[in-house]
Design a protein around this motif. Structure first.
Motif, PDB file in Angstrom:
ATOM      1  N   MET A 156     -45.994  -0.961  49.531  1.00  0.00           N
ATOM      2  CA  MET A 156     -46.040  -2.035  48.426  1.00  0.00           C
ATOM      3  C   MET A 156     -44.628  -2.500  48.020  1.00  0.00           C
ATOM      4  O   MET A 156     -44.362  -3.868  47.799  1.00  0.00           O
ATOM      5  CB  MET A 156     -46.883  -1.506  47.072  1.00  0.00           C
ATOM      6  CG  MET A 156     -46.849  -2.579  46.132  1.00  0.00           C
ATOM      7  SD  MET A 156     -47.851  -4.082  46.567  1.00  0.00           S
ATOM      8  CE  MET A 156     -49.490  -3.405  46.145  1.00  0.00           C
ATOM      9  N   TRP A 157     -43.502  -1.460  47.806  1.00  0.00           N
ATOM     10  CA  TRP A 157     -42.473  -1.941  47.314  1.00  0.00           C
ATOM     11  C   TRP A 157     -41.784  -2.738  48.511  1.00  0.00           C
ATOM     12  O   TRP A 157     -40.787  -3.580  48.387  1.00  0.00           O
ATOM     13  CB  TRP A 157     -41.562  -0.831  47.008  1.00  0.00           C
ATOM     14  CG  TRP A 157     -41.146   0.292  47.966  1.00  0.00           C
ATOM     15  CD1 TRP A 157     -41.509   1.344  48.205  1.00  0.00           C
ATOM     16  CD2 TRP A 157     -39.905   0.197  48.995  1.00  0.00           C
ATOM     17  NE1 TRP A 157     -41.005   1.944  49.541  1.00  0.00           N
ATOM     18  CE2 TRP A 157     -40.040   1.351  49.682  1.00  0.00           C
ATOM     19  CE3 TRP A 157     -38.837  -0.898  49.058  1.00  0.00           C
ATOM     20  CZ2 TRP A 157     -38.926   1.369  50.698  1.00  0.00           C
ATOM     21  CZ3 TRP A 157     -37.986  -0.693  50.011  1.00  0.00           C
ATOM     22  CH2 TRP A 157     -38.029   0.461  50.749  1.00  0.00           C
ATOM     23  N   ALA A 158     -42.003  -2.491  49.819  1.00  0.00           N
ATOM     24  CA  ALA A 158     -41.361  -3.213  50.923  1.00  0.00           C
ATOM     25  C   ALA A 158     -41.826  -4.330  51.022  1.00  0.00           C
ATOM     26  O   ALA A 158     -41.074  -5.613  51.200  1.00  0.00           O
ATOM     27  CB  ALA A 158     -41.760  -2.466  52.308  1.00  0.00           C
ATOM     28  N   SER A 159     -43.149  -4.675  50.730  1.00  0.00           N
ATOM     29  CA  SER A 159     -43.569  -5.971  50.867  1.00  0.00           C
ATOM     30  C   SER A 159     -43.050  -6.775  49.590  1.00  0.00           C
ATOM     31  O   SER A 159     -42.880  -7.895  49.904  1.00  0.00           O
ATOM     32  CB  SER A 159     -45.054  -5.871  50.446  1.00  0.00           C
ATOM     33  OG  SER A 159     -45.915  -5.347  51.593  1.00  0.00           O
ATOM     34  N   ALA A 160     -42.970  -6.322  48.536  1.00  0.00           N
ATOM     35  CA  ALA A 160     -42.351  -6.888  47.456  1.00  0.00           C
ATOM     36  C   ALA A 160     -40.950  -7.335  47.576  1.00  0.00           C
ATOM     37  O   ALA A 160     -40.732  -8.444  47.307  1.00  0.00           O
ATOM     38  CB  ALA A 160     -42.407  -5.968  46.151  1.00  0.00           C
ATOM     39  N   LEU A 161     -40.021  -6.555  48.234  1.00  0.00           N
ATOM     40  CA  LEU A 161     -38.640  -6.715  48.465  1.00  0.00           C
ATOM     41  C   LEU A 161     -38.679  -7.927  49.542  1.00  0.00           C
ATOM     42  O   LEU A 161     -37.748  -8.972  49.622  1.00  0.00           O
ATOM     43  CB  LEU A 161     -37.924  -5.662  49.171  1.00  0.00           C
ATOM     44  CG  LEU A 161     -36.531  -5.655  49.310  1.00  0.00           C
ATOM     45  CD1 LEU A 161     -35.543  -6.138  48.191  1.00  0.00           C
ATOM     46  CD2 LEU A 161     -35.941  -4.346  50.075  1.00  0.00           C
ATOM     47  N   ILE A 162     -39.409  -7.768  50.737  1.00  0.00           N
ATOM     48  CA  ILE A 162     -39.493  -8.711  51.670  1.00  0.00           C
ATOM     49  C   ILE A 162     -39.676 -10.076  50.991  1.00  0.00           C
ATOM     50  O   ILE A 162     -39.086 -11.324  51.532  1.00  0.00           O
ATOM     51  CB  ILE A 162     -40.337  -8.535  52.864  1.00  0.00           C
ATOM     52  CG1 ILE A 162     -39.965  -7.334  53.592  1.00  0.00           C
ATOM     53  CG2 ILE A 162     -40.661  -9.626  53.908  1.00  0.00           C
ATOM     54  CD1 ILE A 162     -41.172  -6.587  54.605  1.00  0.00           C
TER      55      ILE A 162
ATOM     56  N   SER B 193     -37.884  -9.813  39.286  1.00  0.00           N
ATOM     57  CA  SER B 193     -37.923  -8.922  38.466  1.00  0.00           C
ATOM     58  C   SER B 193     -39.377  -8.137  38.008  1.00  0.00           C
ATOM     59  O   SER B 193     -39.419  -7.173  38.134  1.00  0.00           O
ATOM     60  CB  SER B 193     -37.364  -9.027  37.060  1.00  0.00           C
ATOM     61  OG  SER B 193     -35.847  -9.481  37.440  1.00  0.00           O
ATOM     62  N   GLN B 194     -40.228  -9.172  37.916  1.00  0.00           N
ATOM     63  CA  GLN B 194     -41.670  -8.626  37.526  1.00  0.00           C
ATOM     64  C   GLN B 194     -42.156  -8.092  38.591  1.00  0.00           C
ATOM     65  O   GLN B 194     -42.942  -7.139  38.534  1.00  0.00           O
ATOM     66  CB  GLN B 194     -42.581 -10.027  37.162  1.00  0.00           C
ATOM     67  CG  GLN B 194     -44.021  -9.588  36.456  1.00  0.00           C
ATOM     68  CD  GLN B 194     -44.488 -10.790  36.299  1.00  0.00           C
ATOM     69  OE1 GLN B 194     -45.369 -11.389  36.936  1.00  0.00           O
ATOM     70  NE2 GLN B 194     -44.357 -11.501  35.103  1.00  0.00           N
ATOM     71  N   ILE B 195     -42.105  -8.531  39.560  1.00  0.00           N
ATOM     72  CA  ILE B 195     -42.390  -7.937  41.093  1.00  0.00           C
ATOM     73  C   ILE B 195     -42.059  -6.433  41.186  1.00  0.00           C
ATOM     74  O   ILE B 195     -42.657  -5.599  41.581  1.00  0.00           O
ATOM     75  CB  ILE B 195     -42.536  -8.959  42.390  1.00  0.00           C
ATOM     76  CG1 ILE B 195     -43.263 -10.053  42.269  1.00  0.00           C
ATOM     77  CG2 ILE B 195     -42.757  -8.283  43.466  1.00  0.00           C
ATOM     78  CD1 ILE B 195     -43.127 -11.173  43.159  1.00  0.00           C
ATOM     79  N   LEU B 196     -40.732  -6.357  41.248  1.00  0.00           N
ATOM     80  CA  LEU B 196     -39.982  -5.295  41.794  1.00  0.00           C
ATOM     81  C   LEU B 196     -40.187  -4.238  40.752  1.00  0.00           C
ATOM     82  O   LEU B 196     -39.989  -2.981  41.198  1.00  0.00           O
ATOM     83  CB  LEU B 196     -38.420  -5.590  42.039  1.00  0.00           C
ATOM     84  CG  LEU B 196     -38.260  -6.650  43.179  1.00  0.00           C
ATOM     85  CD1 LEU B 196     -36.750  -6.871  43.389  1.00  0.00           C
ATOM     86  CD2 LEU B 196     -38.723  -5.855  44.594  1.00  0.00           C
TER      87      LEU B 196
ATOM     88  N   ILE C 180     -32.651  -1.522  45.364  1.00  0.00           N
ATOM     89  CA  ILE C 180     -33.582  -2.622  45.767  1.00  0.00           C
ATOM     90  C   ILE C 180     -33.168  -3.795  45.138  1.00  0.00           C
ATOM     91  O   ILE C 180     -33.547  -4.979  45.538  1.00  0.00           O
ATOM     92  CB  ILE C 180     -35.031  -1.979  45.468  1.00  0.00           C
ATOM     93  CG1 ILE C 180     -35.314  -1.056  46.420  1.00  0.00           C
ATOM     94  CG2 ILE C 180     -36.131  -3.013  45.727  1.00  0.00           C
ATOM     95  CD1 ILE C 180     -36.454   0.011  46.124  1.00  0.00           C
ATOM     96  N   PHE C 181     -33.133  -3.809  43.588  1.00  0.00           N
ATOM     97  CA  PHE C 181     -32.806  -5.108  43.179  1.00  0.00           C
ATOM     98  C   PHE C 181     -31.473  -5.844  43.660  1.00  0.00           C
ATOM     99  O   PHE C 181     -31.393  -7.031  43.701  1.00  0.00           O
ATOM    100  CB  PHE C 181     -32.352  -4.905  41.642  1.00  0.00           C
ATOM    101  CG  PHE C 181     -33.754  -4.982  40.783  1.00  0.00           C
ATOM    102  CD1 PHE C 181     -33.921  -5.951  39.952  1.00  0.00           C
ATOM    103  CD2 PHE C 181     -34.526  -4.188  40.498  1.00  0.00           C
ATOM    104  CE1 PHE C 181     -35.273  -5.906  39.102  1.00  0.00           C
ATOM    105  CE2 PHE C 181     -35.852  -3.940  40.025  1.00  0.00           C
ATOM    106  CZ  PHE C 181     -36.031  -5.030  39.104  1.00  0.00           C
TER     107      PHE C 181
ATOM    108  N   LEU D 231     -23.702  -2.927  48.129  1.00  0.00           N
ATOM    109  CA  LEU D 231     -22.876  -1.572  48.015  1.00  0.00           C
ATOM    110  C   LEU D 231     -22.976  -1.266  46.536  1.00  0.00           C
ATOM    111  O   LEU D 231     -22.787  -0.056  45.940  1.00  0.00           O
ATOM    112  CB  LEU D 231     -21.498  -1.635  48.536  1.00  0.00           C
ATOM    113  CG  LEU D 231     -20.472  -0.646  48.604  1.00  0.00           C
ATOM    114  CD1 LEU D 231     -21.034   0.662  49.184  1.00  0.00           C
ATOM    115  CD2 LEU D 231     -19.170  -1.061  49.024  1.00  0.00           C
ATOM    116  N   MET D 232     -22.708  -2.302  45.744  1.00  0.00           N
ATOM    117  CA  MET D 232     -22.452  -2.177  44.287  1.00  0.00           C
ATOM    118  C   MET D 232     -23.907  -1.526  43.658  1.00  0.00           C
ATOM    119  O   MET D 232     -23.775  -0.694  42.809  1.00  0.00           O
ATOM    120  CB  MET D 232     -22.057  -3.134  43.256  1.00  0.00           C
ATOM    121  CG  MET D 232     -20.982  -3.840  43.796  1.00  0.00           C
ATOM    122  SD  MET D 232     -19.437  -2.781  43.634  1.00  0.00           S
ATOM    123  CE  MET D 232     -17.889  -3.576  44.001  1.00  0.00           C
ATOM    124  N   GLY D 233     -25.036  -1.678  44.184  1.00  0.00           N
ATOM    125  CA  GLY D 233     -26.137  -1.295  43.778  1.00  0.00           C
ATOM    126  C   GLY D 233     -26.245   0.191  44.036  1.00  0.00           C
ATOM    127  O   GLY D 233     -26.859   0.910  43.432  1.00  0.00           O
TER     128      GLY D 233
END
Length: 410
Positions: A1-7, A113-116, A128-129, A269-271
């Motif tokens: 799910m998180w991968a779909s959200a990120l894509i 933000s709501q999705i992630l 991820i953000f 990198l900062m994340g």
């Protein structure tokens, strides 16, 4: 799910950035067509930021009604409509187009933000953000490489039509993600979302959520300061390279592309660093000081032109534009879960108010002093000041916390 959200969120963020970056990159020919001076592109950029601020202030009910992915699709449609208006030779119509493009960009931060926040594993949340926010410089870099050749070989009008086509196609490409990520029916606020876009009460209520955590006011102020400098860099770097360094439109696009690619690396990198070291607010304060120093170096060493200019642009991108992922992730972390999209909207609203005032003040300084250097240094100085203030506040909070702990022990 998180991968779909990120894509899904990364894809929309990249396309939105690509489309919106068309305006500053096309600044010289767009302004020349309207008979305006080159620095007048700052007023167009400010109006675009005004459209983003409009959505962030009053678009919460719309987001609640349609769901996050559908709101992203509506945003892309608004951007396409704005680009079509920008393609018209009438000045007032083009200004309305800039407002529509900004409104279309508005859903990206709160909807993303709501999705992630629902799907990202907590130990990798900031990374991820940050990857999602890397779509902003990625889209800008693609624009920097592609738009100038489009204009040179096919003309300004054809370039605008091509960007519009890409934006419209993206609406269809993101559709498969909607059912999985939006999930569930529209909320009960749906009947009023249209009126809410013009409601002062909704605007005032959206700002009240910044009281939900003690760190939010400082985070918001620092984000607004970063946004002011970033908006000036994005709006004027291409024009600065053309008018002060004699760069061609293609060379200016290359400089912007280097800045954007470096920013993309910086955000990721900062994340990663913030996930491992913690203390994101202290990290942002330190990065603010480094960003101001990088801008000063760009004006000093970059004046030599050539590779020095590209290297300094890369450093500025890494520092002054590589902050956003950590900032958004920290906002989402400290906000109560039901208020994540509202908090990120409200904080981002202040950021985009900086994006309006920054280019306006920059353009005014250039007109008054005749110097892009003074304007860039002023934008960098205000960020350095906010970074120093953040360190002072954090130091006082740390001392107060230690005194409280000692009192409990005694």
């Amino acid at each position: 799910m998180w991968a779909s959200a990120l894509i899904a969120t990364l894809f929309v963020q990249t396309v939105s950035s690509f489309s919106s970056m068309a305006l500053p990159l096309l600044g010289p020919p767009l302004m020349a067509r309207s008979g305006l001076s080159p620095e007048s592109i700052g007023y167009v950029s400010a109006l675009t930021s005004g459209g983003i601020s409009w959505f962030l202030a009053c678009g919460g009910p719309m987001l609640g009604h349609f769901g996050a992915v559908r709101s992203l699709q509506i945003g892309l449609a608004c951007m396409a409509a704005g680009l079509l208006l920008m393609a018209q030779p009438v000045g007032l119509v083009a200004l309305l187009g800039a407002l529509a493009i900004g409104f279309g960009c508005g859903p990206n931060t709160p909807a993303g933000s709501q999705i992630l926040i629902r799907t990202a594993p907590p130990r990798h949340r900031t990374l991820i953000f940050s990857i999602k926010q890397a779509g902003v410089p990625l889209g800008g870099a693609i624009a920097g490489l592609a738009i100038a050749p489009l204009v040179q070989h096919h003309g300004l009008q054809a370039a605008l039509w091509t960007i519009t086509g890409v934006t419209l196609a993206s609406i269809l490409l993101v559709q498969p993600f909607r059912r999985r990520l939006d999930g569930g029916p529209a909320t009960a606020v749906g009947g009023h979302w249209g009126r809410a876009l013009f409601s002062p009460r909704v605007f005032l209520r959206s700002l009240g959520v910044l009281k939900a955590h003690p760190s939010l006011p400082l985070l918001t102020a620092l984000g607004a300061s970063y946004s002011t400098l970033q908006a000036c860099l994005m709006a004027f770097t291409a024009t600065y390279a053309v008018t002060r360094h004699g760069a061609t439109l293609a060379e200016a696009g290359g400089i912007v592309a280097v800045m954007q690619f470096s920013s993309m690396i910086g955000r990721v990198l900062m994340g990663w660093v913030a996930d491992r070291r913690g203390r994101a607010l202290r990290h942002l304060a330190l990065q603010a000081l480094a960003s101001a120093a990088a801008v000063a170096l760009l004006l000093v060493a970059g004046s030599a032109g050539g590779l020095a200019l590209y290297a300094c642009a890369a450093l500025v991108g890494f520092t002054a534009i590589g902050w956003n992922g950590v900032h958004i992730a920290e906002l989402a972390r400290v906000a109560p879960l039901p208020l994540v999209s509202d908090v990120t909207s409200a904080a981002s609203l202040f950021g985009f108010l900086g994006s309006i005032g920054g280019p306006l003040a920059f353009a005014g300084l250039v007109r008054w002093t005749g110097s892009y250097e003074i304007a860039f240094l002023s934008a960098a100085l205000q960020l350095a000041l906010f970074g120093a203030i953040s360190f002072l506040v954090l130091g006082r909070q740390g001392r107060a916390g230690r005194r409280a702990t000692q009192g409990e022990v005694e």
